[in-house]
Design a protein around this motif. Sequence first.
Motif, short mmCIF file in Angstrom:
data_model
loop_
_atom_site.label_atom_id
_atom_site.label_comp_id
_atom_site.label_asym_id
_atom_site.label_seq_id
_atom_site.Cartn_x
_atom_site.Cartn_y
_atom_site.Cartn_z
N HIS A 113 -24.00 52.05 -37.30
CA HIS A 113 -25.41 51.66 -37.22
C HIS A 113 -25.75 50.80 -38.43
O HIS A 113 -25.13 50.93 -39.48
N ILE B 47 -28.56 48.80 -33.99
CA ILE B 47 -29.42 48.25 -35.05
C ILE B 47 -30.79 48.92 -34.97
O ILE B 47 -31.46 48.83 -33.95
N THR B 48 -31.21 49.58 -36.05
CA THR B 48 -32.59 50.09 -36.06
C THR B 48 -33.40 49.20 -37.00
O THR B 48 -32.93 48.83 -38.07
N ASN C 151 -40.71 47.78 -37.03
CA ASN C 151 -41.38 47.12 -35.91
C ASN C 151 -42.84 47.53 -35.88
O ASN C 151 -43.41 47.77 -34.83
N PHE D 14 -35.21 39.73 -29.56
CA PHE D 14 -34.06 40.54 -29.19
C PHE D 14 -33.63 40.35 -27.74
O PHE D 14 -32.47 40.56 -27.42
N ILE E 292 -30.29 49.08 -29.70
CA ILE E 292 -31.38 48.60 -30.55
C ILE E 292 -32.46 49.68 -30.67
O ILE E 292 -32.90 50.23 -29.66
N PRO F 287 -35.98 49.65 -32.17
CA PRO F 287 -37.17 49.15 -32.87
C PRO F 287 -38.06 50.35 -33.19
O PRO F 287 -38.30 51.17 -32.31
N LEU G 222 -36.18 45.29 -22.87
CA LEU G 222 -34.79 45.65 -23.17
C LEU G 222 -34.24 46.59 -22.10
O LEU G 222 -35.00 47.35 -21.50
#
Length: 784
Positions: A668, A691-692, A695, A706, A716, A718, A745
Amino acid sequence: QAVPLLPLHLSYSLYILSPFSTKMASHIVGYPRMGPKRELKFALESFWDQKSSAEDLQKVAAGLRSSIWKQMADAGIKYIPSNTFSYYDQVLDATAMLGAVPPRYGWNGGEIGFDTYFSMARGNASVPAMEMTKWFDTNYHFIVPELGPDVKFSYASHKAVDEYKEAKALGVNTVPVLVGPVSYLLLSKPAKGVEKTFSLLSLLPKILPIYKEVISELKAAGASWIQFDEPTLVLDLEAHQLQAFSAAYADLESTLSGLNVLIETYFADLTSDAYKTLIELKGVTAYGFDLVRGTKTVDLVKSNFPKGKFLFAGVVDGRNIWANDLASSLSTLQALEAIVGKENLVVSTSCSLLHTAVDLVNETKLDDEIKSWLAFAAQKVVEVNALAKALAGQKDEAFFASSAAAQASRKSSPRVTNEAVQKAAAALKGSDHRRATNVSARLDAQQKKLNLPILPTTTIGSFPQTVELRRVRREFKANKISEDDYVKAIKEEIKKVVDLQEELDIDVLVHGEPERNDMVEYFGEQLSGFAFTVNGWVQSYGSRCVKPPIIYGDVSRPKPMTVFWSSTAQSMTKRPMKGMLTGPVTILNWSFVRNDQPRFETCYQIALAIKDEVEDLEKAGINVIQIDEAALREGLPLRKSEHAFYLKWAVHSFRITNVGVQDTTQIHTHMCYSNFNDIIHSIIDMDADVITIENSRSDEKLLSVFREGVKYGAGIGPGVYDIHSPRIPSTEEIADRINKMLAVLETNILWVNPDCGLKTRKYAEVKPALNNMVAAAKLLRLQL
Ligand code: GLN
Ligand code: ZN
């Protein structure tokens, strides 16, 4: 000659007390305001907490100003700045000077006082603060002016004139410093409602009359020099923006007549167009350049420098803590002198010393060898003057000799060079390190092992740091409690955090980072090549300061850094426990770095050290490892032409850390910003599995960026709620946000997590917020 109020490092103070006293051509762009022991911070915070009066605060501030002026005067500096002090921020001071208070603060005219000023800076019970943003590529943040077509400018803060007079009364004739009118506008943002349509530069004719009033008052008070900071001149500017500089100074010309006018630029060199604009400005007599970062400036000067004008040569680095290589600076200065003439060269700092630490004399824990390699603001003032004297033919041989000895010791010290590390890092150059399989294949392999539900929940790493926890760490550091007691206390804390997460039914757990004071310091303390100061504070914003570690040597990892805590935490639960590391780019960007090798080389070295840690975590049975790159974006160079190179080595450094793990180990990364538009391809190129990201502000913008990247297929996360506020989001609200993300997403790649770590929150906020977050994820799982 007077003894300096602030004691200086020994060799420097001997120099000051030497009996030469004529002032050579020396100048300081600006000086730290916080004080050697953060006196201003404590005075501000005590005033804000209503524990002391406005007079108390003013007294501390006046004391700091006068000791700084005296110190520079005693060191022999000729051009000493004033109005570089600020209660919060110099750009906010300019906003106050111009009376550009946004209407929501309810200011009714007159001289702006603490109430209005601090309301703009920090908000008040009913109105939030103005926006804050990074000052160029530094870690300093300024308050962004908000300007619309209806602002009524008025001369509403006489601070610049007051400070000039205050110094004069102390016997110091200073150079008052103003944020230049064009940079002021270029750094502003359009007020709400006119974002798309309003041209900020159209306000130039409205603010110049206020500048004229200030200039006239300064002249009347006796000023003979004035400095305008116009750092935006180093950015990539368009023709109409450059044109604004010409127009502004042409308009100010008659008011400025009788004054020597210095336009100060810093942080990079100028494009040839900007340089041409600068040297043709009307009414200007002197130009200040950053010769440390502005590597091409000397060539520009060589090619064309106006006769009779002054060059303020910024050879002493204001952005770092290294002692100046005096011999090398002197030869640069001599080359410049040959071009601009003896009378016209002034030795200066590369930028305001605001961005370096204050005084080395307060470093009681650094050993003498490392100390001899360093110069903080107080020492840099002395260096500037030593160079000016040397140029004038009064070279202090002893001081130069001790400088040369320090430079030589730094070059040859075995503490700096580690051949094995040098070799390993050099071998990385030019190659490309990537995991063997693509992210979709890896996610499949990981899912078989981890068996997570859709919309898996996790957190970013830290849990609330209680007073008790901080006490335990402090006492252990001070040898007041034994290692056994310390380990026991931290284990208990981890157990608490693990139990809580199981109770909340979070899917991928964290250990909570209770052993860490700071995400960079924690690693720096365990890596070799790092040193730590006790008072090396640098202002970040308002009263907030950071204390960056100093990377002085080749970086290596003598032993595992996090494996013990992560495996202890994993042993407490059957759920996956995320290993938690800080990435190489973030460690680099939040430290004072070496100036004797390129940044990317240092970054590769850190990457190799983190790689060892990643692999040891994997061996210890940690299947999910987060490598935080909170500061990747802020390392972007100012010039667009340099972005690609930076991003290339930064992203490569990240990949190096995890190129060696198996497909089944999930990597991550976490980033603390949502402004991805221009760097999305680099983020994807990092090739993390998940990926964090922060947001809290603009869902749509972030997600559309994205969506572009969706084909890439990584997980992902967010952030689904803002951890910077104590507010507890409801289940519905979070579910609503997740739904919005699902519209963009794909279901199988979305993770559910907060914005960032929970370190600064209280358990009373964190428990219900996470509870609602998990409930929202579960609610949506039922509907999918
Ligand atoms: N893992 C870190 C934390 O949770 C990340 C902090 C950050 O991104 N600034 O505290
Ligand atoms: Zn973060």
